[in-house]
Design an enzyme around this catalytic site. Structure first.
Site, mmCIF file in Angstrom:
data_model
loop_
_atom_site.group_PDB
_atom_site.id
_atom_site.type_symbol
_atom_site.label_atom_id
_atom_site.label_comp_id
_atom_site.label_asym_id
_atom_site.label_seq_id
_atom_site.Cartn_x
_atom_site.Cartn_y
_atom_site.Cartn_z
ATOM 1 N N GLU A 161 20.301 -91.543 -73.595
ATOM 2 C CA GLU A 161 20.442 -90.098 -73.780
ATOM 3 C C GLU A 161 20.970 -89.727 -75.170
ATOM 4 O O GLU A 161 21.958 -89.011 -75.302
ATOM 5 C CB GLU A 161 21.310 -89.515 -72.658
ATOM 6 C CG GLU A 161 20.681 -89.777 -71.293
ATOM 7 C CD GLU A 161 21.532 -89.311 -70.103
ATOM 8 O OE1 GLU A 161 22.606 -88.739 -70.324
ATOM 9 O OE2 GLU A 161 21.084 -89.531 -68.956
ATOM 10 N N ASN A 202 16.594 -94.974 -73.625
ATOM 11 C CA ASN A 202 16.289 -94.310 -72.358
ATOM 12 C C ASN A 202 16.729 -92.851 -72.442
ATOM 13 O O ASN A 202 17.781 -92.548 -72.998
ATOM 14 C CB ASN A 202 17.095 -95.046 -71.274
ATOM 15 C CG ASN A 202 16.769 -94.641 -69.860
ATOM 16 O OD1 ASN A 202 15.593 -94.607 -69.494
ATOM 17 N ND2 ASN A 202 17.780 -94.346 -69.065
ATOM 18 N N HIS A 238 13.694 -87.596 -63.981
ATOM 19 C CA HIS A 238 14.348 -86.776 -62.948
ATOM 20 C C HIS A 238 13.552 -85.467 -62.904
ATOM 21 O O HIS A 238 13.804 -84.543 -63.684
ATOM 22 C CB HIS A 238 15.818 -86.545 -63.302
ATOM 23 C CG HIS A 238 16.614 -87.807 -63.293
ATOM 24 N ND1 HIS A 238 16.856 -88.516 -62.133
ATOM 25 C CD2 HIS A 238 17.179 -88.522 -64.299
ATOM 26 C CE1 HIS A 238 17.554 -89.597 -62.418
ATOM 27 N NE2 HIS A 238 17.763 -89.636 -63.732
ATOM 28 N N GLU A 266 14.110 -93.889 -63.856
ATOM 29 C CA GLU A 266 15.048 -93.260 -62.901
ATOM 30 C C GLU A 266 14.334 -92.202 -62.062
ATOM 31 O O GLU A 266 14.844 -91.096 -61.854
ATOM 32 C CB GLU A 266 16.213 -92.607 -63.664
ATOM 33 C CG GLU A 266 16.962 -93.564 -64.573
ATOM 34 C CD GLU A 266 18.166 -92.946 -65.270
ATOM 35 O OE1 GLU A 266 18.595 -91.837 -64.885
ATOM 36 O OE2 GLU A 266 18.689 -93.587 -66.212
ATOM 37 N N ASP A 268 13.093 -89.612 -59.620
ATOM 38 C CA ASP A 268 13.291 -88.844 -58.388
ATOM 39 C C ASP A 268 12.650 -87.487 -58.624
ATOM 40 O O ASP A 268 12.530 -87.030 -59.755
ATOM 41 C CB ASP A 268 14.762 -88.746 -57.946
ATOM 42 C CG ASP A 268 15.742 -88.356 -59.033
ATOM 43 O OD1 ASP A 268 15.360 -87.590 -59.941
ATOM 44 O OD2 ASP A 268 16.901 -88.793 -58.979
HETATM 45 O O1 G2I Z 1 22.731 -88.132 -63.563
HETATM 46 C C1 G2I Z 1 21.655 -88.896 -63.084
HETATM 47 C C2 G2I Z 1 21.370 -90.061 -64.019
HETATM 48 C C3 G2I Z 1 20.909 -89.549 -65.375
HETATM 49 N N1 G2I Z 1 20.574 -90.657 -66.254
HETATM 50 C C4 G2I Z 1 21.607 -91.666 -66.423
HETATM 51 C C5 G2I Z 1 22.116 -92.152 -65.098
HETATM 52 O O2 G2I Z 1 23.156 -93.079 -65.274
HETATM 53 C C6 G2I Z 1 22.565 -90.998 -64.227
HETATM 54 O O3 G2I Z 1 23.047 -91.570 -62.996
HETATM 55 C C7 G2I Z 1 24.099 -90.895 -62.392
HETATM 56 C C8 G2I Z 1 24.464 -91.588 -61.091
HETATM 57 O O4 G2I Z 1 23.355 -91.515 -60.228
HETATM 58 C C9 G2I Z 1 25.653 -90.905 -60.443
HETATM 59 O O5 G2I Z 1 26.119 -91.652 -59.320
HETATM 60 O O6 G2I Z 1 25.201 -90.875 -63.256
HETATM 61 C C10 G2I Z 1 26.266 -90.089 -62.723
HETATM 62 C C11 G2I Z 1 27.342 -89.946 -63.766
HETATM 63 O O7 G2I Z 1 26.890 -89.348 -64.893
HETATM 64 C C12 G2I Z 1 26.781 -90.744 -61.442
HETATM 65 O O8 G2I Z 1 27.768 -89.924 -60.869
HETATM 66 C C13 G2I Z 1 29.048 -90.411 -60.808
HETATM 67 C C14 G2I Z 1 29.949 -89.272 -60.417
HETATM 68 O O9 G2I Z 1 29.863 -88.251 -61.405
HETATM 69 C C15 G2I Z 1 31.331 -89.738 -60.338
HETATM 70 O O10 G2I Z 1 32.163 -88.694 -59.856
HETATM 71 C C16 G2I Z 1 31.429 -90.970 -59.439
HETATM 72 O O11 G2I Z 1 32.750 -91.496 -59.467
HETATM 73 O O12 G2I Z 1 29.158 -91.460 -59.903
HETATM 74 C C17 G2I Z 1 30.439 -92.021 -59.895
HETATM 75 C C18 G2I Z 1 30.438 -93.282 -59.045
HETATM 76 O O13 G2I Z 1 30.050 -92.965 -57.741
#
Ligand code: G2I
Length: 464
Positions: A161, A202, A238, A266, A268
């Protein structure tokens, strides 16, 4: 984790394929239907899933992740704040758990991610480092993480990003301190830590041709021209139901034309929740469109979906009232999107019983030259049991031209005697149930000729 014997799962590159549209009602996958990973293996494609290590405690979640996908990505556990929350204090527990799972299930691991402005601990983001100090911090992090998983992780999202929506570089501690060359520097550091790793940039909202993907394209072109070790771009994807960009295939093609691999990293496709049957059908058509865009381009390495099922997706937390974006629903049952992927990959796309395996009992082989240079090549092979009996221990043989030497192999033991090459399954893939397959790879040196063998024998019997 790093061991003395190098075990690297197959690299993935896609051949051009024709596709058909699949729309069907959701239901649990039938035992007779080949799983997505077997279908994807036939094309040498990555069919991946983002996994949260702690959710592997859920048996159904773990079963789907293992059975349906040939690749896994850590949803969070490899991010900087997870791996090195304090300077010099590395925590591998979550990351190791998924790598161990992938090993046990013969899966590749796609590494996500090394340098990202988000989920970055404050000791880095607010550390007030000078340029040389920040480079030292990056080098320590990148080399430690990449080196630890050099045997298991074939591809890395090195930089995540990096762009604003208008195609300019995003403000971050890395860009502010080091300028845009932080990207080339990160790639060089990852390459030094694992010269075999395929290194990616990415981003999201770069699936179609637009100002942001133009920025990514300019950067990728210039890095390639400078000889910086960049091997691919990740299109996060996404997406929103009804909004798959019509220029997605052309966009993938322009990056492939630079000699880069493109992976949908990624995927969805969200909708308002709860999704209606009509929305689920429209979503399935969109999944088909994404697979068509990827599979039509030689150089698209495959697709990873961002989560096992709708129950665990990140979307409702960030976009309240939206979600239901994945191929499995809240109860971990298949949705029309699942069957769309199934058919796009060459399955029957039908939730009913699948076709009988070949009643004669035989085998089918896909042999793909996935990388080639002056005197070397990387070959991926999938051997599939199309018979009705389990093959307990397989040995696949074929002939190859003189002058070729096998220099390394992964997921099989590959030897050459005279003009016969023999590959034998290893502990975790030696058994092939009916419909089951094993994918392995090897590297050769050659004297200019890398042709594809047209006859194979499995345990002494000719394959289809
Ligand atoms: O935002 C969707 C994706 C966008 N591209 C990069 C990816 O790395 C990103 O993945 C998401 C995860 O799917 C989430 O699970 O990234 C988020 C963070 O930017 C993730 O969320 C975080 C929550 O914000 C936190 O509160 C939590 O502690 O997940 C953490 C672990 O569960």
């Amino acid at each position: 984790m790093k061991t003395t014997t190098r075990r690297r799962t197959a690299r993935f590159l896609a051949p051009v394929l024709a596709l058909a549209l699949a729309l069907s009602a959701g239901s649990p996958a039938q035992a007779e239907d080949p799983p997505l990973r077997d279908l994807a293996d036939r094309h040498g494609l990555r069919m991946g899933v983002a996994v949260s290590a702690h959710l592997l405690d859920n048996a159904r979640y773990a079963e789907i992740a293992a059975e349906q996908y040939n690749s896994v990505t850590h949803e969070n556990e490899l991010k900087w704040e997870s791996v090195q929350p304090q300077r010099g204090q590395f925590n591998w527990s979550g990351a190791d758990r998924l790598v161990d799972f992938a090993r046990a299930n013969g899966q590749d691991v796609y590494g996500h991610t090394l340098v990202w402005h988000s989920q970055l601990p404050s000791w880095v983001a607010d550390g007030g480092f000078s340029a040389p100090e920040l480079e030292g911090v990056m080098e320590d992090h990148i080399s430690t993480v990449v080196n630890r998983y050099a045997d298991d992780i074939s591809h890395w999202d090195v930089v995540n990003e990096a762009f604003n929506e208008d195609g300019t570089f995003r403000d971050s501690v890395f860009h502010r301190t080091l300028g845009e060359d932080y990207i080339a520097t990160s790639l060089e550091m990852a390459h030094a830590a694992d010269p075999d790793a395929r290194l990616f940039i990415n981003d999201y909202n770069v699936e179609g041709i637009n100002a942001k993907s133009d920025g990514l394209y300019r950067l990728a072109s210039s890095l390639v021209a400078r000889g910086v070790p960049l091997h691919g771009v990740g299109l996060q994807s996404h997406l929103i139901v009804g909004q798959v960009p019509s220029s997605m295939q052309a966009n993938i093609q322009r990056f492939a034309d630079l000699g880069l691999e493109v992976v949908v990293t990624e995927l969805d496709i969200r909708t308002t929740t709860p999704a209606s049957e009509q929305q689920l059908q429209a979503q399935a058509a969109d999944y088909t469109r994404v697979f068509q865009a990827c599979m039509a381009v030689d150089g698209c390495g495959g697709v990873t979906v961002w989560g096992v099922g709708d129950a665990n997706s990140w979307i409702p937390d960030v976009f309240p009232g939206q979600g239901d974006a994945l191929p499995y629903d809240h109860q971990y049952d298949t949705k029309p999107a699942y069957w769309a992927m199934h058919e796009a990959l060459g399955g029957d796309g039908d939730p009913g019983p699948g076709p009988d395996p070949d009643p004669d009992g035989s085998c089918a082989v896909t042999y793909t030259v996935s990388d080639q240079w002056n005197q070397g090549a990387v070959i991926n092979v999938t051997v599939r049991n199309t018979g009705s009996a389990t093959v307990d221990g397989w040995s696949l043989a074929w002939t190859s031209p003189t002058g070729q030497q096998v220099t390394s192999a992964w997921n099989a033991t590959v030897t050459r005697t005279g003009s016969t090459v023999t590959a034998e399954g290893v502990s975790w893939n030696r058994t092939l149930p009916p419909g089951g397959s094993a994918t392995f790879g090897f590297q050769i040196t050659h004297q200019g000729q890398v042709d594809t063998p047209d006859a194979f024998e499995l345990n002494g019997t000719a394959c289809d």
